[in-house]
Scaffold this motif. Structure first.
Motif, PDB file in Angstrom:
ATOM      1  N   UNK A 189       0.812  -1.206   0.000  1.00 55.23           N
ATOM      2  CA  UNK A 189       0.000   0.000   0.000  1.00 55.23           C
ATOM      3  C   UNK A 189       0.853   1.266   0.000  1.00 55.23           C
ATOM      4  N   UNK A 190       2.197   1.103  -0.076  1.00 48.95           N
ATOM      5  CA  UNK A 190       3.096   2.253  -0.178  1.00 48.95           C
ATOM      6  C   UNK A 190       4.473   1.763  -0.594  1.00 48.95           C
ATOM      7  N   UNK A 191       5.292   2.681  -1.090  1.00 51.43           N
ATOM      8  CA  UNK A 191       6.656   2.326  -1.483  1.00 51.43           C
ATOM      9  C   UNK A 191       7.466   1.902  -0.259  1.00 51.43           C
ATOM     10  N   UNK A 192       7.207   2.561   0.873  1.00 50.83           N
ATOM     11  CA  UNK A 192       7.917   2.237   2.108  1.00 50.83           C
ATOM     12  C   UNK A 192       7.601   0.821   2.556  1.00 50.83           C
ATOM     13  N   UNK A 193       6.327   0.440   2.495  1.00 47.57           N
ATOM     14  CA  UNK A 193       5.962  -0.922   2.887  1.00 47.57           C
ATOM     15  C   UNK A 193       6.496  -1.946   1.901  1.00 47.57           C
ATOM     16  N   UNK A 194       6.569  -1.556   0.622  1.00 48.42           N
ATOM     17  CA  UNK A 194       7.150  -2.458  -0.372  1.00 48.42           C
ATOM     18  C   UNK A 194       8.604  -2.753  -0.023  1.00 48.42           C
ATOM     19  N   UNK A 195       9.320  -1.725   0.425  1.00 46.41           N
ATOM     20  CA  UNK A 195      10.714  -1.903   0.831  1.00 46.41           C
ATOM     21  C   UNK A 195      10.807  -2.883   2.004  1.00 46.41           C
ATOM     22  N   UNK A 196       9.915  -2.720   2.973  1.00 45.73           N
ATOM     23  CA  UNK A 196       9.921  -3.628   4.127  1.00 45.73           C
ATOM     24  C   UNK A 196       9.629  -5.061   3.704  1.00 45.73           C
ATOM     25  N   UNK A 197       8.609  -5.223   2.878  1.00 48.43           N
ATOM     26  CA  UNK A 197       8.209  -6.561   2.449  1.00 48.43           C
ATOM     27  C   UNK A 197       9.314  -7.240   1.650  1.00 48.43           C
TER      28      UNK A 197
END
Length: 705
Positions: A189-197
């Motif tokens: 749901x965000x670029x930041x969460x994509x990085x975490x995932x």
């Protein structure tokens, strides 16, 4: 999108207008799909269809085939809407991030241009100073090496950030598009969460690969892929913590032990050894990043790593079993580790060595029965990457130097400072294999830790400082270091000379005030401690050059500073300090009178070696600094060539060139002073020369001559 690290030209030419259009289009698309999925405005939706299909009285094949088809099709609308929202979130986040990256780049380029630094299309920086024929008499700032290093780091960091945004967004979009025939309904749901995932996914993948065992049999291609992931994920807490916790404390140590030294004659060398050096550093940075997490899982990992320090780690069929402390310390050579972890780890290491007495550290760590090859960060005596890395204090002290705040705290603790500076017996890690170059690696790391403690600066990062101001804690660490090392006398460790030269230059204002003090009891530093340590530093020609570079800059900076009263004091202080430094040099040579190598090794011709640790001064002051340094080097070379007689007494001629340059600089700063009028050059030189004699006398008196 770009491959590898983005260049300046690629970032500049990035068409954000097209990306903005894509964001708008996907926003519209996401809205339409959401309407089809959930309904609204009286329209029939997939949710309605699914509800009706579930409530209908299906008969025959319709009950098994049609119902499932309609239900799945309806669900696909919801999944499509969810994926469209993810695409929108990724594209929108990328647009925002790239807009900032481009702005940061332009700001940096504009700022650097004002300092006459040019950034080329690939991201390299160079000095851009017009030739004298173009500049004429204009005052043109010439960038220093330190400024160029800082500038390069700034540009590299911006490009790395842009490349990371590119990588995260591209990978997230590929993940969403991986299914050809249906929608998965999954996405960030965000670029930041994509990085975490992505970080967690990478950590889990490599955890499983490591758990399979036989990591020493990984191909160089696989090892390179692992290193690449470490390189771009080592600042991602989601990756670093998941990897550390996933491997566990013992698993982390056993992994590096197996990878670094498989034994059985298969110790890595050549290209693989060089690649392992990169893996070691990137893994160190990953663990350093993870150490800042205070989750229950990471707190347990940190405690378990320390508890594993006294354990030995081997593998089947191999007698050599290094301690956990030895392995972990080699995974602390890069990165900023958490202060609390460094504190606990250092106390445990200290306690372990203390409990092993009367055995010395060399007996404990250098025993051939436990010594493995664990360090690949530099070349050994055979010019190949790889060294024993047996002394865990070396890796620990490197980690301390990368956390300057903790370094200051550590060396203000009497117990640890006494242990490291006066009590512990350091040893050459290349022994007992009889291939050492005489350098004690852990003491070399100690020097860097002392430098960090007294300056508040990570010695492995380029930086620019603009004042001699220090915290009280840094001043205390410096004073304590001077005292402890002075008490060692001629037993001063040679590996500390260059770092102490830089540290003294970093505290140049206090050093100058102390060296030029008439009443030494009122000096800001302990006069005898400073005298002894500078003498020991001066026993090495390169270190003496660094020392003089720092002191010379402090003298010129003092001449240019605002003062109350008659400015002749600054002229006299300049002479007194030069006399002090001259005495230091003579006593250093006398200490090694049986060793003729001091003059034979003279080769200090490059100004700027101490630039990272002494304050940046304005261009006007820098001209005086350069003139003084040039004069001193001419004078020193003349001494080496035998043109001027060595004499510990009053011989003005052996320092005339340097003193004249400093007195001329003082006259330039104080043109209206009585000593600066036409025809008064002799009285001015007499004033600085007499002060230099006083500096000789005071320093000689302090050593009983």
């Amino acid at each position: 999108m770009a491959t590898g690290t983005m260049t300046v030209d690629e970032l500049r030419s990035l068409r954000l207008g097209s990306l903005d259009t894509a964001v708008s289009d996907w926003k519209t698309m996401a809205g339409k799909l959401e309407l089809l999925a959930t309904g609204g405005n009286g329209e029939t939706s997939a949710a309605d269809l699914r509800k009706k299909a579930g409530a209908a009285d299906w008969k025959g094949d319709n009950a098994t085939v049609s119902r499932a088809f309609v239900t799945k099709t309806a669900a696909q609308f919801s999944d499509a809407a969810a994926e469209a929202k993810s695409v929108l979130a990724i594209l929108s986040g990328a647009h925002t991030a790239f807009t900032q990256h481009k702005a940061d780049l332009q700001t940096a380029v504009d700022d650097l241009a004002k300092r006459n630094i040019y950034v080329n299309g690939k991201g390299g920086v160079v000095a851009a100073v017009p030739p004298p024929g173009v500049a004429g008499d204009a005052e043109i700032h010439k960038p220093t090496d330190a400024e160029l290093d800082i500038a390069q780091n700034r540009i590299t960091k911006i490009l790395a950030g842009a490349s990371e945004t590119d990588r995260i967004a591209a990978r997230a979009l590929r993940q969403l598009a991986k299914n050809k025939y249906d929608f998965a309904g999954e996405g960030s749901d965000s670029l930041k969460n994509a990085d975490r995932e992505q970080g967690r996914a990478d950590a889990e993948y490599w955890r499983r690969e490591i758990a399979k065992g036989n990591v020493d049999e990984w191909s160089e291609e696989k090892l390179a892929r692992f290193n690449e992931v470490l390189a771009y994920q080592n600042d991602n807490p989601a990756f670093t913590e998941a990897l550390a916790v996933g491997l566990g404390a013992d698993g982390t140590l056993q992994f590096w032990r197996d990878l670094a030294d498989p034994g059985q004659g298969r110790t890595p060398e050549g290209d693989r050894a060089e690649l392992l050096g990169e893996v070691q550093q990137n893994l160190s940075m990953s663990l350093a990043n993870a150490s800042h997490s205070h989750s229950p899982e990471m707190e347990a990992w940190k405690k378990q790593i320390i508890a594993a320090g006294p354990k030995d780690f081997g593998h089947e069929g191999i007698m050599v079993r290094p301690y956990g402390f030895q392995i972990m310390s080699n995974l602390m050579v890069k990165g900023n580790f958490d202060s609390g972890f460094l504190d606990d780890y250092g106390k445990a290491l200290h306690s372990f060595e203390t409990e092993k007495k009367p055995f010395k550290p060399a007996d404990v760590w250098g025993n051939p029965l436990i010594a493995s090859q664990l360090d690949y960060t530099g070349k050994g005596p055979d010019d190949d990457f790889g060294a024993p890395g047996s002394d865990p204090m070396a890796g620990y002290l490197k980690a301390v130097s990368h956390n300057p705040d903790f370094a200051t705290e550590l060396f203000n603790r009497d117990e640890m400072a006494d242990y490291l500076l006066t009590e512990r017996e350091f040893y050459d890690e290349d022994d007992p294999f009889d291939r050492g170059d005489g350098t004690v690696q852990s003491r070399d790391a100690l020097g860097k830790a002392l430098l960090a403690a007294g300056t508040g600066i990570n010695p492995d990062e380029p930086h620019i400082i603009d004042s001699y101001e220090h915290t009280e804690a840094q001043k205390d660490a410096f004073a304590g270091t001077l005292r402890r090392l002075a008490e060692r006398g001629d037993d001063f460790p040679p590996e500390l000379r260059d770092d102490m030269a830089l540290l003294i230059g970093n505290h140049g204002a206090e050093v100058h005030q102390t060296a030029s003090a008439i009443n030494t009891a009122e000096a800001p530093l302990h006069y005898e401690h400073l005298l002894e340590v500078t003498k020991q530093v001066a026993r090495d020609t390169d270190s003496y050059g660094l020392l003089m570079e720092g002191v010379n800059q402090a003298i010129v900076a003092d001449i240019h500073a605002e003062h109350k009263g008659d400015p002749v004091e600054e002229l006299q202080r300049a002479g007194q300090t030069i006399g002090f430094m001259e005495t230091v040099r003579n006593h250093a040579i006398e200490t090694d009178t049986d060793d003729p190598s001091w003059t034979a090794k003279w080769g200090y011709h490059v100004i700027g070696g101490a630039a990272n640790f002494i304050p940046v001064v304005g261009d006007a002051v820098q001209r005086g600094v350069d003139a003084g340094a040039y004069a001193w080097q001419l004078e020193e070379q003349a001494r080496i060539d035998g043109e001027k007689k060595e004499d510990k007494g009053r011989n003005f001629s052996i320092r005339q060139v340097h003193l004249t340059a400093l007195s001329d600089e003082w006259a330039r700063v104080n043109p209206d002073h009585a000593l600066c009028q036409e025809g008064d050059k002799y009285p001015r030189q007499q004033a600085i020369g007499t002060a230099a004699f006083n500096g000789n006398d005071t320093a000689n008196g302090a050593v009983g001559e």
